[in-house]
Every structure is written in structure tokens, then in C-alpha cells.
Design a protein around this motif. Structure first.
Motif, PDB file in Angstrom:
ATOM      1  N   ALA A   1      46.933  42.745  39.516  1.00 51.37           N
ATOM      2  CA  ALA A   1      45.645  43.278  39.724  1.00 51.37           C
ATOM      3  C   ALA A   1      44.947  43.296  38.619  1.00 51.37           C
ATOM      4  O   ALA A   1      43.592  43.166  38.424  1.00 51.37           O
ATOM      5  CB  ALA A   1      45.552  44.601  40.318  1.00 51.37           C
ATOM      6  N   TYR A   2      45.696  43.801  37.495  1.00 48.70           N
ATOM      7  CA  TYR A   2      45.111  43.826  35.885  1.00 48.70           C
ATOM      8  C   TYR A   2      44.595  42.512  35.618  1.00 48.70           C
ATOM      9  O   TYR A   2      43.576  42.134  35.020  1.00 48.70           O
ATOM     10  CB  TYR A   2      45.733  44.457  35.019  1.00 48.70           C
ATOM     11  CG  TYR A   2      45.428  44.345  33.600  1.00 48.70           C
ATOM     12  CD1 TYR A   2      44.328  44.865  32.955  1.00 48.70           C
ATOM     13  CD2 TYR A   2      46.355  43.870  32.638  1.00 48.70           C
ATOM     14  CE1 TYR A   2      44.281  44.776  31.585  1.00 48.70           C
ATOM     15  CE2 TYR A   2      46.087  43.503  31.357  1.00 48.70           C
ATOM     16  CZ  TYR A   2      45.039  44.178  30.954  1.00 48.70           C
ATOM     17  OH  TYR A   2      44.479  44.146  29.474  1.00 48.70           O
ATOM     18  N   ARG A   3      45.477  41.451  35.888  1.00 47.88           N
ATOM     19  CA  ARG A   3      45.053  39.933  35.429  1.00 47.88           C
ATOM     20  C   ARG A   3      43.756  39.420  36.355  1.00 47.88           C
ATOM     21  O   ARG A   3      42.861  38.712  35.836  1.00 47.88           O
ATOM     22  CB  ARG A   3      46.217  39.168  35.662  1.00 47.88           C
ATOM     23  CG  ARG A   3      46.069  37.467  35.321  1.00 47.88           C
ATOM     24  CD  ARG A   3      47.486  36.982  35.309  1.00 47.88           C
ATOM     25  NE  ARG A   3      47.987  37.162  36.658  1.00 47.88           N
ATOM     26  CZ  ARG A   3      49.142  36.741  37.060  1.00 47.88           C
ATOM     27  NH1 ARG A   3      50.044  36.573  35.941  1.00 47.88           N
ATOM     28  NH2 ARG A   3      49.781  36.705  38.158  1.00 47.88           N
ATOM     29  N   ALA A   4      43.990  39.849  37.513  1.00 53.09           N
ATOM     30  CA  ALA A   4      42.740  39.327  38.218  1.00 53.09           C
ATOM     31  C   ALA A   4      41.629  39.916  38.198  1.00 53.09           C
ATOM     32  O   ALA A   4      40.625  39.049  38.093  1.00 53.09           O
ATOM     33  CB  ALA A   4      43.226  39.949  39.878  1.00 53.09           C
ATOM     34  N   ALA A   5      41.445  41.004  37.413  1.00 47.15           N
ATOM     35  CA  ALA A   5      40.124  41.749  36.954  1.00 47.15           C
ATOM     36  C   ALA A   5      39.737  40.772  35.795  1.00 47.15           C
ATOM     37  O   ALA A   5      38.651  40.565  35.583  1.00 47.15           O
ATOM     38  CB  ALA A   5      40.344  43.136  36.630  1.00 47.15           C
ATOM     39  N   LYS A   6      40.695  40.564  34.817  1.00 47.48           N
ATOM     40  CA  LYS A   6      40.306  39.731  33.632  1.00 47.48           C
ATOM     41  C   LYS A   6      39.923  38.276  34.060  1.00 47.48           C
ATOM     42  O   LYS A   6      38.647  37.731  33.520  1.00 47.48           O
ATOM     43  CB  LYS A   6      41.500  39.589  32.876  1.00 47.48           C
ATOM     44  CG  LYS A   6      42.067  41.064  32.255  1.00 47.48           C
ATOM     45  CD  LYS A   6      40.996  41.357  30.948  1.00 47.48           C
ATOM     46  CE  LYS A   6      41.755  42.460  30.218  1.00 47.48           C
ATOM     47  NZ  LYS A   6      40.854  43.044  29.155  1.00 47.48           N
ATOM     48  N   LEU A   7      40.518  37.844  35.267  1.00 51.12           N
ATOM     49  CA  LEU A   7      40.020  36.412  35.464  1.00 51.12           C
ATOM     50  C   LEU A   7      38.674  36.309  36.360  1.00 51.12           C
ATOM     51  O   LEU A   7      37.970  35.209  36.227  1.00 51.12           O
ATOM     52  CB  LEU A   7      41.121  35.883  36.758  1.00 51.12           C
ATOM     53  CG  LEU A   7      42.594  35.651  36.120  1.00 51.12           C
ATOM     54  CD1 LEU A   7      43.301  35.376  37.378  1.00 51.12           C
ATOM     55  CD2 LEU A   7      42.461  34.506  35.262  1.00 51.12           C
ATOM     56  N   ARG A   8      38.128  37.504  36.447  1.00 51.60           N
ATOM     57  CA  ARG A   8      36.607  37.364  37.091  1.00 51.60           C
ATOM     58  C   ARG A   8      35.736  36.843  36.239  1.00 51.60           C
ATOM     59  O   ARG A   8      34.696  36.036  36.383  1.00 51.60           O
ATOM     60  CB  ARG A   8      36.364  38.918  37.446  1.00 51.60           C
ATOM     61  CG  ARG A   8      37.043  39.491  38.733  1.00 51.60           C
ATOM     62  CD  ARG A   8      36.363  40.821  39.257  1.00 51.60           C
ATOM     63  NE  ARG A   8      37.000  41.380  40.439  1.00 51.60           N
ATOM     64  CZ  ARG A   8      36.439  42.189  41.094  1.00 51.60           C
ATOM     65  NH1 ARG A   8      35.413  42.886  40.544  1.00 51.60           N
ATOM     66  NH2 ARG A   8      37.059  42.596  42.009  1.00 51.60           N
ATOM     67  N   LEU A   9      35.872  36.992  34.927  1.00 52.24           N
ATOM     68  CA  LEU A   9      35.079  36.556  33.768  1.00 52.24           C
ATOM     69  C   LEU A   9      35.104  35.102  33.878  1.00 52.24           C
ATOM     70  O   LEU A   9      34.011  34.380  33.831  1.00 52.24           O
ATOM     71  CB  LEU A   9      35.538  36.962  32.416  1.00 52.24           C
ATOM     72  CG  LEU A   9      34.792  36.179  31.375  1.00 52.24           C
ATOM     73  CD1 LEU A   9      33.450  36.819  31.161  1.00 52.24           C
ATOM     74  CD2 LEU A   9      35.695  36.650  29.796  1.00 52.24           C
ATOM     75  N   PHE A  10      36.140  34.256  34.135  1.00 53.05           N
ATOM     76  CA  PHE A  10      36.221  32.869  34.100  1.00 53.05           C
ATOM     77  C   PHE A  10      35.766  32.347  35.392  1.00 53.05           C
ATOM     78  O   PHE A  10      35.221  31.216  35.541  1.00 53.05           O
ATOM     79  CB  PHE A  10      37.573  32.269  33.865  1.00 53.05           C
ATOM     80  CG  PHE A  10      38.104  32.473  32.391  1.00 53.05           C
ATOM     81  CD1 PHE A  10      38.367  31.525  31.630  1.00 53.05           C
ATOM     82  CD2 PHE A  10      38.393  33.654  31.757  1.00 53.05           C
ATOM     83  CE1 PHE A  10      38.198  31.680  30.366  1.00 53.05           C
ATOM     84  CE2 PHE A  10      38.582  33.855  30.468  1.00 53.05           C
ATOM     85  CZ  PHE A  10      38.634  32.783  29.693  1.00 53.05           C
TER      86      PHE A  10
END
Length: 295
Positions: free
Chosen positions: A211-220
Motif C-alpha cells: 500500500a505504501y508503494r501504491a501511494a508512491k506510484l500515484r505520482l507516476f
């Protein structure tokens, strides 16, 4: 900043400011009822109207209980997401007049923001910057009064509007997982997304590493959203991180990779660390540049 289907007939033609904290409301403001981790903005709608709020935005199904307050109410599926879009519209969509660089990752975000801003300023590009440490508008320091890792959307949009007014053409934004997950950066219209690295962090908030990674991926993923700007969007990824492939695949934007002693578009090799800085060879395609930084 509201969806097209919303009935605007009862809404005021203008508002003084977009607020989510009832303590900050002044006469003529709009109050957005945001559900937070600890408090629910709907519980403070009465205080906001008492302070002079002329309209409310509430979560769908929550508006009827607020009708007695006597001001127009708009009900939306996600009031937190609406807080960003309304704030962007209220400020005149400043991100549409800026080249916006977003930097995310676990470590090195603030440092990379400062280095990126310094590079732009070194090329005499009027630049703004928004980080957890503080913000800057064309060289003028602006402290972060909110103490949040990423300030709420109205503050960010207002800051970007000030940058446009000051003549800035670029802004560098530290994109934290909290800011991305809570839609604080939703209307920043990023043109360049940069990934530094990823390791487990903030799991008390996100619950799992995925979920932490998914939040970061939102930027891309935001690089694929519609834009009115003619700028070429670019994804910049640390090829030396095992998590880099997730970020490289998250967007259809052209990819630029970098690494230390790795196979990437931009490489730093022969890195030498000294007490007063470091030197390295910067390899870009067939070109090699001797470089040094005071880090």
C-alpha cells in the motif's frame, strides 16, 4: 472545481477562501467537510457557518443532517478529493502555468528537491519549491506552518499561485506518500516524476509495504492524466533500486533511468568520497563529464 453534474443554482458566485479547518474560516469562505484520521469535518460544519462560511461541501449522504444550518450544501462522493480540485480552481489552476517536477521515494526526497531547484536556478530559471522542510518562491524562503509532511491542497495551490505571480516557470515538489494518498497533490499536474528509492516506512499509516508503494506510484500514474500543457512528460527512475521497475512501468511517459555504477541512461562512476564532498564521472550516452558536489 466541481463535477459538471453539480447544481450550482444556489451556490454563491464567489468565495473568499477554501477552508477545511473551521478555526480558519472567515466570513465569505467555503468550508469543505473532510473526514480525517482523528476528527470529522462534518462535526465542525456548524462552527464553520457560525464563523461566516457561505457554503459547505459534504460527503454524499451527510448533507441532509446539515440543512438546518441554512447555507447551500454540495454533496460529493469524496470531499477530500474535491478539496484539491476546488482549491486549484479557486487559485486559477496555477499548475497549468508551471513546469511541475515531483520527487518521491523513501530517502533523499528533500535533498533531491534542493539539488533540482539549485540546478534550475543555476540555469537562471525562476523556480519555486515545496518540501517538508520548507518552501521557496524564486529564492524567497517560505516556512511550512502546517507541520504536515505535505501541506493540504489549499495551501499548496495558493503557494503555486504565488509562484506564478512572482514569475516562476518551474516548481519542484516533494511528493510524500501521505500527500499522494490523501489527494493533497491531486491537482498539481506533474510533468516530471522522479523516483529515488523505496524501503518500508510509514507502515503505521499505510498498513502494508504494498500500500505504501501504491501511494508512491500515484505520482507516476498522474503523468498519464490529461494536460493542457505542451511540455513533454518524463519519468525519471533509479535503475539501481530493485523497486525501480514498478515505477518504470507505472506510466506511458518516456523513461529516463539513472544509476551508480549501473547500466542506465545516466550513470555516476568512479565515485570518490572526501571529507568536503565527492567526485565522480558522469556518463550520459557517449559523453563523460568530471563532476564534483559538496556532499
Amino acid at each position: 472545481g466541481l463535477p459538471d453534474r453539480v447544481d450550482r443554482s444556489d451556490l454563491p458566485s464567489e468565495v473568499g477562501a477554501v477552508q477545511f479547518d473551521s478555526r480558519a474560516v472567515h466570513p465569505g469562505d467555503l468550508f469543505v467537510c473532510v473526514v480525517g484520521q482523528r476528527v470529522d469535518g462534518h462535526d465542525f460544519a456548524s462552527a464553520a457557518v457560525g464563523a461566516g462560511a457561505v457554503a459547505l461541501v459534504a460527503e454524499r449522504g451527510r448533507g441532509e443532517a446539515l440543512r438546518a444550518l441554512g447555507v447551500p450544501i454540495v454533496e460529493l462522493a469524496d470531499s477530500r478529493r474535491a478539496l484539491s480540485s476546488i482549491a486549484a480552481a479557486h487559485e486559477g489552476f496555477p499548475a497549468r502555468r508551471l513546469a511541475v517536477v515531483g520527487i518521491t521515494g523513501t530517502d533523499g526526497k528533500s535533498t533531491t528537491c534542493f539539488l533540482t531547484a539549485a540546478a534550475l536556478e543555476g540555469c537562471r530559471v525562476p523556480t519555486g519549491m515545496i518540501t517538508t522542510i520548507g518552501s521557496r518562491i524564486d529564492g524567497r524562503e517560505v516556512p511550512n506552518p502546517t507541520r504536515l509532511t505535505t501541506p493540504e491542497a489549499p495551501y499548496i495551490q495558493h503557494l503555486m499561485a504565488e509562484m506564478v505571480e512572482a514569475g516562476c516557470t518551474h516548481v519542484v515538489v516533494e511528493a510524500t506518500s501521505h500527500g499522494l494518498d490523501m489527494s493533497r497533490l491531486a491537482d498539481c499536474e506533474f510533468d516530471i516524476a522522479v523516483f529515488t528509492n523505496l524501503s518500508p516506512d510509514h507502515l503505521d499509516f499505510h498498513g502494508t509495504f504494498e500500500a505504501y508503494r501504491a501511494a508512491k506510484l500515484r505520482l507516476f500514474k498522474m503523468l498519464d492524466e490529461p494536460t493542457t500543457k505542451s511540455l513533454q512528460r518524463v519519468a525519471v527512475v533509479n535503475a539501481g533500486s530493485k523497486e525501480g521497475r514498478h515505477f518504470a512501468d507505472a506510466s506511458r511517459a518516456p523513461l529516463l533511468t539513472y544509476a551508480v555504477d549501473g547500466r542506465a541512461d545516466v550513470n555516476a562512476t568512479d565515485v570518490q568520497l572526501w571529507s568536503d564532498g565527492s567526485t565522480f564521472a558522469l556518463e550520459i550516452g557517449d559523453e563523460t563529464i568530471d563532476a564534483s558536489v559538496r556532499l
